[in-house]
Scaffold this motif. Structure first.
Motif, PDB file in Angstrom:
ATOM      1  N   GLN A 615       0.837  -1.192   0.000  1.00  0.00           N
ATOM      2  CA  GLN A 615       0.000   0.000   0.000  1.00  0.00           C
ATOM      3  C   GLN A 615       0.880   1.253   0.000  1.00  0.00           C
ATOM      4  O   GLN A 615       2.011   1.243   0.514  1.00  0.00           O
ATOM      5  N   THR A 649      -2.156   9.167   7.417  1.00  0.00           N
ATOM      6  CA  THR A 649      -3.171   8.120   7.536  1.00  0.00           C
ATOM      7  C   THR A 649      -2.532   6.912   8.209  1.00  0.00           C
ATOM      8  O   THR A 649      -1.526   6.388   7.725  1.00  0.00           O
ATOM      9  N   TYR A 653      -4.036  -0.603   9.875  1.00  0.00           N
ATOM     10  CA  TYR A 653      -4.940  -1.556   9.231  1.00  0.00           C
ATOM     11  C   TYR A 653      -4.177  -2.622   8.448  1.00  0.00           C
ATOM     12  O   TYR A 653      -4.684  -3.735   8.242  1.00  0.00           O
ATOM     13  N   GLU A 663      -5.323   3.128   2.042  1.00  0.00           N
ATOM     14  CA  GLU A 663      -6.185   4.194   2.543  1.00  0.00           C
ATOM     15  C   GLU A 663      -5.568   5.581   2.369  1.00  0.00           C
ATOM     16  O   GLU A 663      -6.268   6.582   2.450  1.00  0.00           O
ATOM     17  N   THR A 665      -4.453   7.653  -0.275  1.00  0.00           N
ATOM     18  CA  THR A 665      -4.608   7.565  -1.732  1.00  0.00           C
ATOM     19  C   THR A 665      -4.144   8.800  -2.486  1.00  0.00           C
ATOM     20  O   THR A 665      -4.050   8.759  -3.713  1.00  0.00           O
TER      21      THR A 665
END
Length: 969
Positions: A615, A649, A653, A663, A665
């Motif tokens: 991510q 952020t 998670y 998350e 982005t």
């Protein structure tokens, strides 16, 4: 009640059975009239985890949905901010008196189970103030009580009172500092009429189970350097953390040291906290002040206020040059950011053999080696970090800690012992092109990059290895051997720290972030590198042949990286260390400057052996992640100042779901005009036509206010789709003009929101937007002053000046240093040799050394000596004439053909009466620090008057060149 004054009394118990017994006793006293109360409830959780609610009107001990509306009131107690959501509505169940009078509703019953541990309980009662003593005497087994007075009727008053009372047990962590705990006992005239309360002893406590936090940050290292990520540097401890936890192969930084550190420690974008550029040289626009706003409290402060102890070790680089002394102010020092303890250096660079060390708010100077051994900073910061942890645990075995362990490696100068560099002997003889190919192959084999990742092209400004002659290859190969040995040593020291944590038993509940680089590898070594990093920063470019000649004077090529050198690698090696990407440090436009390895471990919580986390993550995400892991909210207010929300952020998670959708982005990037905009896999990049080390007036002028420059028109934008092009090898801007326009517009929106504007604001001084002209020309230092930081010495560059010392010389003669700044590869000293002769030494960056010496010894008694430099012209780098005087009598004279135009050093300080650290003149190296054997009363620097135009020109030159110098930090 009779006098209209009521109290909310909350008593906590570690034993639910004892709580039940004492609650029964309290109820008995209420029914007997010994305690005047409007209600009481007992909330408990048994060993099976069942939550029970008992009140004075109903002894059934209802569970679950049978609790009734009154539970909503109790639920709110455990989370004071939730009380605002309690509304008048449903009946209050069987709770009598004041509880029954207020109709309260909440749908948060499950929260009460989360707030209590198995086997614990709370008694809550509303009593008349006169009944406080008998009520507390009825609850002697409670180790912690809280009492709050209610002055009025109504739900709001009761709710606020309960919130205040419960704040002692479940404090509101969104407002910092957390208020002192109130006294929950009773103070009568005598001890007989009093009830004690030990729980009021001050000090916040961290949430139960909150982990220790260890942030390890390597300096100036690239994505393709450590072997954990496919590179040539052996990093077994980076791999050790990786194997304990998780790998993040898309972790982004800001492209330069200070901004990344500021963003990491605050969770906010660097421009929003004034760090759009480096710390040394603040700018005149909000995004470039190098001063963190009080509305942006740092992570160490937040953790400290929530029951952590915080310590930092190593490199800081968040304090402007002009406040790095004893006068402060200290709000920009580490303690001002919330660290309880600091040990390291404040500036952007340090010599690993002679750093100026700061302890908390004091400068303690240059440490000395033990037992005659050579001092080495990486070993020392690790020793000091371990000593601190041992001291913390000696006092408190449970209190969580945060440690920020930030190495000076791999920032230049690349200092490391020969045996570490020799581990890489011969490994780079085939050059940087071959290294990039090998690295990418290993990255694919390890799964660090996708199998279809392509190697980006080497820029034309870096020569092909095959085009170099034998002398250049020999020099450049040794530069890389030293660079890699330096980094391996840093990882080895991290291993020592991890070993200590394991031995202490702390590793299991420590959340470790190991980040390999605060930007891409540094390309400021230019195309040739140097035996002395300050040569090219002063505009002195040395070809390989000249460098090799000079290196021979300082021990030969095998001594590169030792105490007599201050090396930096050729930029092509840095580029190879950023494999497979384009560019490097300073280039916010491309991943070579903004993507670094990160591994995360938390043995108690984070399962190892799971898929890589791919991510999008960013350095501003670290602080929110720590807070979520610790169960601490982001504060809305600190010291009464409303806080700006964090931009980051949390990636907590990803701990449980390695393949979860990202998350974070959207993210902007900017550094010295290079820009990028990331959004949902797309990356738009815009980079002015400037190589990272080129801050020349000619280059910078084309982007300034006097040029017809439009960044979007004249620079343009590249576009990359990262899901299909991990390394940014294919610019697809021509195929997607709409996407380019979308991201371009988004970048300007984010730039305005985050105080990035004006573009190039961090380079304001380059365009004549200067700070006020200094007016001080006379500087007086007492004889015991030491370790004056580099940025605070008198500005003697490019002009005439004098240095005068007032001495007392004893009978029998004297020797030693009167004043010295920096060392033998760039510095000056006024000193007296072993025969008592006044001597002036000036090292022109280790390339040339000028020495001027009297023919006879100093006389005994009170003596004034003076060194006068008369410049040929007012101009940076000017030559001139040196004259020495003793009691106004000339004793020596000679030419000084060159002077240093910008700076002698990136880290060394100035001392009076001695020469700390590496010395200016090697003639007295064996006697260092060669303290003066007489008395130095005062040393005075006098800068010669100049015309306003000349003074302004010198001021502009220093402002411009010092910014360029600092950008290398």
């Amino acid at each position: 009640m009779a006098d209209g004054t009521t109290l909310v009394l909350v008593a906590a118990y570690q034993d639910d059975e004892l709580a039940q017994q004492e609650f029964d006793g309290l109820v008995g006293k209420i029914r007997a009239g010994e305690v005047r109360a409007e209600g009481a409830v007992l909330v408990s959780k048994d060993d099976l985890g069942e939550v029970h609610l008992t009140d004075t009107g109903d002894r059934l001990g209802r569970k679950g949905a049978g609790w009734g509306g009154g539970v909503g009131l109790v639920v709110g107690l455990f989370n004071p901010p939730l009380l605002a959501s309690v509304a008048v509505g449903a009946a209050a169940g069987g709770i009598v008196g004041k509880f029954a009078d207020h109709k309260l509703k909440s749908g948060l019953e499950s929260k009460i189970g989360d707030a209590l541990k198995a086997g614990t309980a709370l008694v809550i009662t509303v009593i008349e103030s006169a009944s406080r003593l008998p009520a507390e005497e009825a609850l002697p087994g409670s180790p912690a009580k809280s009492v709050v007075e209610l002055d009025a009727d109504g739900v709001r008053d009761l709710t606020a009172g309960l919130a205040q009372a419960m704040g002692k047990f479940a404090p509101d962590r969104s407002v910092l500092p957390i208020p002192d705990r109130t006294f929950g006992g009773t103070s009568g005239r005598t001890l007989k009429d009093s009830v004690a309360d030990w729980s009021m002893i001050p000090g916040p406590q961290a949430p139960e189970g909150a982990p220790n936090v260890l942030v390890i940050l390597i300096d100036d290292a690239g994505y393709g350097a450590p072997d954990t990520f496919g590179g040539p540097v052996r990093t077994p401890n980076l791999t050790r953390v990786q194997q304990m936890g998780a790998t993040y192969n898309r972790f982004h930084v800001t492209a330069v040291c200070s901004p990344t550190r500021a963003a990491l420690l605050t969770g906010r974008n660097q421009h929003r906290i004034g760090f759009g550029s480096i710390a040394e040289y603040p700018g005149p626009f909000p995004g470039y002040t190098a001063a963190k706003p009080r509305s942006c409290a740092g992570l160490p402060r937040i953790l400290s206020e929530n029951g952590y102890v915080t310590g930092g070790f190593g490199k800081w680089h968040l304090t402007p040059d002009n406040v790095q002394g004893a006068a402060g102010p200290f709000d920009h020092w580490p303690t001002g950011w919330g660290f309880d303890h600091w040990w390291g250096f404040l500036s952007g660079a340090a010599g690993q053999y002679d750093p100026i060390v700061t302890l908390d708010n004091s400068t303690i100077g240059v440490p000395e080696g033990k037992d005659g051994e050579q001092y080495y900073f990486p070993d020392d910061i690790t020793d000091k970090a371990v000593e601190w942890l041992h001291a913390v645990r000696a006092q408190d075995a449970q209190k969580p800690w945060m440690m920020y362990y930030s190495t000076g490696c791999a920032h230049a100068p690349h200092h490391v012992a020969k045996e570490w560099a020799d581990r890489y002997a011969g490994q780079f003889d085939d050059g940087w092109d071959a290294l990039r190919e090998r690295t990418l192959a290993r990255q694919k084999e390890l799964g660090i990059v996708p199998p279809d990742t392509e190697l980006t092209a080497r820029p034309d400004l870096f020569p092909a290895w095959d085009s170099l002659d034998e002398t250049a290859r020999k020099l450049y190969a040794r530069q890389m051997e030293v660079y890699c040995g330096f980094q391996e040593n840093a990882d080895w020291n991290v291993g020592r720290l991890l070993d200590s944590l394991e031995e202490m038993g702390d590793l299991d509940n420590t959340l470790v972030f190991y980040i390999w680089g605060d930007n891409g590898a540094s390309m400021e070594g230019t195309t040739t590198g140097s035996f002395n990093e300050l040569t090219f920063l002063n505009g002195l470019v040395l070809d390989p042949e000249h460098q090799m000649e000079l290196i021979e004077q300082y021990g030969g090529i095998d001594a590169l990286g030792g105490v007599h050198t201050a090396p930096h690698v050729a930029a092509a090696w840095a580029h190879a260390s950023n494999t497979p990407f384009q560019w490097g440090k300073q280039s916010a436009s491309h991943l070579g400057g903004t993507l670094d390895p990160m591994v995360v471990a938390w043995p108690r919580r984070l399962v190892s052996g799971q898929p890589m986390r791919s991510q999008f993550t960013h350095v501003i995400d670290l602080a929110p992640t720590v807070l979520e892991a610790a169960g601490i909210p982001e504060p809305g207010s600190v010291d009464g100042i409303e806080q700006e929300p964090m931009d980051g952020t949390s990636f907590f998670y990803t701990f449980d779901d390695p393949t979860a959708a990202e998350e974070h982005t959207t993210q902007y990037f900017e550094m010295f005009g290079s820009r990028a905009m990331y959004s949902d896999g797309w990356w738009a990049a815009s980079r002015p036509d400037r190589i990272p080390w080129d801050f020349s007036q000619e280059t910078i002028a084309q982007f300034g206010p006097d040029a017809d420059w439009d960044p979007d028109r004249d620079v343009g934008w590249e576009l990359y789709h990262l899901p299909s092009d991990f390394s940014q090898a294919h610019d697809v801007a021509a195929d997607h003009p709409g996407k380019v326009k979308e991201l371009q517009d988004l970048w300007w929106q984010e730039a305005e929101r985050n105080r990035v504007l004006p573009l190039m604001g961090g380079l304001s001084v380059m365009y004549g937007i200067l700070p006020p002209l200094p007016t001080q020309t006379r500087f007086r230092f007492a004889g015991d002053v030491q370790n004056v930081q580099r940025g605070m010495i008198p500005r003697i560059y490019g002009r005439s000046y004098a240095i005068e010392a007032e001495l007392t010389v004893p009978e029998g003669g004297v020797e030693g240093v009167l004043v010295a700044h920096a060392d033998f590869i760039g510095g000056f000293a006024l000193w007296v040799d072993h025969e008592g002769r006044l001597t002036h030494t000036y090292s022109f960056l280790g390339v040339e050394t000028y020495r001027h010496q009297a023919t006879g010894p100093l006389p005994a008694g009170d003596v004034t000596v003076r060194m006068l430099f008369e410049a040929d012209e007012v101009k940076p780098g000017t030559g001139g004439t040196v004259t020495l005087f003793v009691n106004d009598e000339q004793v020596a004279e000679g030419p000084m053909p060159h002077t240093v135009p910008i700076a002698f050093t990136s880290y060394s300080g100035m001392d009076i009466g001695r020469d700390n650290g590496l010395v200016v003149d090697l003639e007295y190296e064996d006697r260092a620090p060669y303290a003066f054997t007489g008395d130095v009363h005062w040393v005075t620097f006098d800068l010669a008057p100049t015309s306003h135009e000349d003074a302004q020109a010198i001021h502009a030159h220093h402002a411009r060149e010092n910014l360029a110098h600092g950008a290398a930090g």
